[in-house]
Every structure is written in structure tokens, then in C-alpha cells.
Design a protein around this motif. Structure first.
Motif, short mmCIF file in Angstrom:
data_model
loop_
_atom_site.label_atom_id
_atom_site.label_comp_id
_atom_site.label_asym_id
_atom_site.label_seq_id
_atom_site.Cartn_x
_atom_site.Cartn_y
_atom_site.Cartn_z
N ILE A 70 45.61 30.62 19.71
CA ILE A 70 46.56 31.66 20.11
C ILE A 70 47.24 32.15 18.83
O ILE A 70 47.66 31.35 18.00
CB ILE A 70 47.61 31.12 21.09
N SER A 97 52.28 29.43 35.04
CA SER A 97 51.20 28.96 34.17
C SER A 97 51.53 29.28 32.71
O SER A 97 52.36 30.13 32.40
CB SER A 97 49.88 29.63 34.55
N LEU A 121 49.64 30.77 30.51
CA LEU A 121 49.25 32.11 30.11
C LEU A 121 50.25 33.14 30.60
O LEU A 121 50.58 34.09 29.88
CB LEU A 121 47.84 32.42 30.64
N ASP A 122 50.73 32.96 31.85
CA ASP A 122 51.75 33.87 32.36
C ASP A 122 53.04 33.76 31.54
O ASP A 122 53.74 34.75 31.33
CB ASP A 122 52.03 33.57 33.84
N ASP A 166 44.89 25.94 21.00
CA ASP A 166 45.14 25.90 22.44
C ASP A 166 44.55 24.66 23.11
O ASP A 166 44.59 24.50 24.33
CB ASP A 166 44.61 27.15 23.12
N CYS A 219 45.10 35.79 22.61
CA CYS A 219 44.41 34.52 22.86
C CYS A 219 42.92 34.71 22.57
O CYS A 219 42.31 35.68 23.02
CB CYS A 219 44.58 34.09 24.32
N SER A 244 40.57 36.78 24.93
CA SER A 244 40.68 36.59 26.38
C SER A 244 41.96 37.18 26.96
O SER A 244 42.01 37.51 28.15
CB SER A 244 40.62 35.09 26.72
N GLN A 245 42.99 37.36 26.10
CA GLN A 245 44.24 37.89 26.62
C GLN A 245 45.06 38.46 25.46
O GLN A 245 45.04 37.93 24.35
CB GLN A 245 45.04 36.78 27.32
#
Length: 337
Positions: free
Chosen positions: A95, A3, A5-6, A89, A17, A25-26
Motif C-alpha cells: 500500500i 474493513s 480497505l474501507d 499489506d 493498493c 487493486s484500489q
């Protein structure tokens, strides 16, 4: 397929993010080490301060900065300024791909970052390596220079020091006299020789003799000034050079004190040992510049005049004594000081 995000997590350890509500969120693993704790679900603009080019107040303003490089910092770490590229994004969020810029060295030292906290292709890793290598090389060079300097000073000190007593040696005396001969400083030379030392050394042994010489050196240190040069000239002969001191009264008092203290019997290895001392003194004169070698020779002449006059005394050089031992004449009533 991996993915997006990964993929960010693996490729960009310094990313953050931000969702459409303005909440984080990340974050990348490297960014998580910056001392702010778990940043997820915190409001981005309350956690980070945008310094340039603008200071957005909401997500709409932040999205308008897409494609630009910001200067920002964590509010809890205001000393570390970050650079961040803003990327849309396409889900009403952004991001930010971050880097430390010129603050990288400080950040690595403060937060314990490693190569895993940067993108594998990031040149910062190579710069860090070069910086570390340079620092190590500089430290090693400084350490080597310090050791070499220390060894050189130790060797020079050893070359100018008498190994038994720790006083200066003849080489140090020659250097000091050479410097005094080139200056306008008035000074005096005291030449001291121990009385009855040879008999004690021969009858009681060299260990006793060495102990006596060390004791005499200690007495000299205790009775002289810090600026005086104390020399073991060889055997049981000692020289004291007194810069700035030519007054006969003070030199006579010093000589009497040295003779008195050296002559006090002392117990060494259960045996009472007694020696004496005789001193010859020569002082420079302000009216004329006297060669240091001549002054030492005069002190030598005065010393032997003192010995021939009964020992255990001091004498000042005077013209009737002559300039060398072959000229030596002892007055009928030798003056002492």
C-alpha cells in the motif's frame, strides 16, 4: 466492524493498493482525480514512475522498499511529483500512502482538488487555506493599491486640467515653467488672446462662447507638437510653451496658422460665429538664463502690442517694448514674425 480497505478509503483519499501481481487493486478518491482515469487493474510500474531512491522492475523489488518514502509520478502527469510511503499489506502486495509535497498548490489548481480529497487531519488542508487566504489578501491589497493609485493620478490630472477645454490649466503652466527654469532647455512662450470673443459671448450666450473655446483648443492640438504644453490660462487667454523651439521663422509660421484657423467663421447652433486671435511671443536666449516669469511677462507685453497694432496678428517681444505693460511702446511699423 469496518474493513481495512474501507477504512483506507475513508481515512486516506490519496492511497493506492497494489496486489502481488503488480496490478492496482484500489485507489483513493483524491488520487482518482489526477487525470489518469480508472487506475484499477493497471500495472503499477507501468502507471507510475519511481524516481527515488530506486527504480524497481517488479513487485519483489517494490516490496523491498517497504518502510521507505519514495518520490514518484504518474507517467501521464510528469510535472506533478508525489511522495509515497510504502507499506507491506502482508498479502505479498503493498500500500502506498501518497502526498503532493511542494507540488500541492499546483495540483489543487490543476485538478480541482478540495478538502475532501485529503485526509481530515492532513496539515495540507490548513496550508491550502493559508495559501488561499494569502493570495486573496495579496489580490485585495493589489486591487486596493491600484484603485488608490488610479484615484490619485485622476485627482492630480484633474487638478492640472481645464475642465472645459481639456487643456492644461494655470497650475500646470506654473509647474512646467518652474522645471524649465531649472534646466538648460531653450523654449518659447506664445500668449494668445481671442479677438471679439467678449462681444460674441455677451451677445450670443455662454453656450456659444464655450463652443468657441473648445474649438480653439482643438485647433491648438492639431497644429502643435506632442511635447508642447497647451494651456488655457483663463477666460479667452491661451498659452503655448514650446520646449526646444526658439527659431523665429517656425514660431511665426505656427502663430500665423493658429490665427488663420481660429479666424475662420464657423456655424454653431445654426449661427455663424467669427472671432479672431492675436499672439505675443517671447523666446529664451542661449546667452543668458531668463526667469520663466519674465519670459511670460514679455509674451504678455508682445500680445498687447499686437492687439494695439490692429489685432489678428502676432508679434515677437523686443527690448523697445519694455518689460511690462506700463512700459509698452508700439513701433511705428510693427514687425510680424
Amino acid at each position: 466492524m469496518i474493513s481495512a480497505l474501507d477504512l483506507l478509503v475513508r481515512l486516506r483519499p490519496l492511497h493506492v493498493c497494489v496486489g502481488k501481481t503488480g496490478h492496482i487493486s484500489q485507489v483513493g478518491a483524491g488520487l482518482a482525480k489526477l487525470g489518469a482515469g480508472d487506475l484499477r487493474n493497471k500495472r503499477f510500474l507501468e502507471t507510475f514512475e519511481i524516481l527515488r531512491p530506486a527504480q524497481p522492475t517488479d513487485m519483489a523489488d517494490l516490496r523491498k522498499l517497504a518502510g521507505q518514502v519514495l518520490k514518484l509520478r504518474l507517467r501521464c502527469e510528469p510535472d506533478i511529483v508525489l511522495r509515497g510511503l510504502v507499506i507491506e499489506d502482508h498479502a505479498e502486495g503493498v500500500i502506498l500512502d501518497l502526498s503532493f509535497g511542494i507540488a500541492i498548490v499546483e495540483a489543487v489548481q490543476r485538478f480541482g482538488l478540495t478538502a475532501q480529497d485529503f485526509a481530515a487531519s492532513d496539515l495540507a488542508v490548513e496550508l491550502l487555506f493559508l495559501q488561499e487566504a494569502k493570495s486573496s489578501a495579496m489580490a485585495a491589497s493589489f486591487s486596493l493599491n491600484s484603485r488608490l493609485q488610479g484615484a490619485r493620478l485622476a485627482a492630480e490630472t484633474e487638478a492640472l486640467t481645464d475642465g472645459l477645454t481639456g487643456l492644461h490649466n494655470r497650475r500646470a503652466l506654473d509647474g512646467a515653467l518652474s522645471r524649465l527654469g531649472q534646466s538648460d532647455t531653450e523654449y518659447a512662450v506664445l500668449h494668445m488672446d481671442l479677438d471679439r470673443f467678449k462681444q460674441v459671448n455677451d451677445s450670443m450666450g455662454h453656450a456659444i462662447g464655450d463652443a468657441i473655446l473648445k474649438r480653439v483648443a482643438a485647433i491648438m492640438r492639431a497644429q502643435t507638437r506632442q511635447d508642447d504644453l497647451l494651456v488655457r490660462a483663463g477666460g479667452d487667454e491661451f498659452v503655448i510653451v514650446c520646449p526646444g523651439l526658439t527659431e523665429h521663422t517656425r514660431l511665426g509660421d505656427l502663430s500665423q496658422t493658429l490665427i488663420r484657423d481660429v479666424s475662420i467663421p464657423v456655424m454653431i447652433d445654426g449661427q455663424e460665429v467669427a472671432v479672431g486671435a492675436s499672439i505675443g511671443i517671447a523666446a529664451s536666449e542661449s546667452e543668458e538664463r531668463i526667469d520663466p516669469c519674465v519670459l511670460v511677462q514679455r509674451a504678455d507685453v508682445a500680445l498687447y502690442a499686437a492687439k494695439r497694432s490692429g489685432r489678428g496678428r502676432h508679434m515677437f517681444w523686443s527690448a523697445p517694448m519694455g518689460q511690462s505693460l506700463t512700459d509698452l511702446e508700439i513701433p511705428d511699423s510693427p514687425a510680424q514674425g
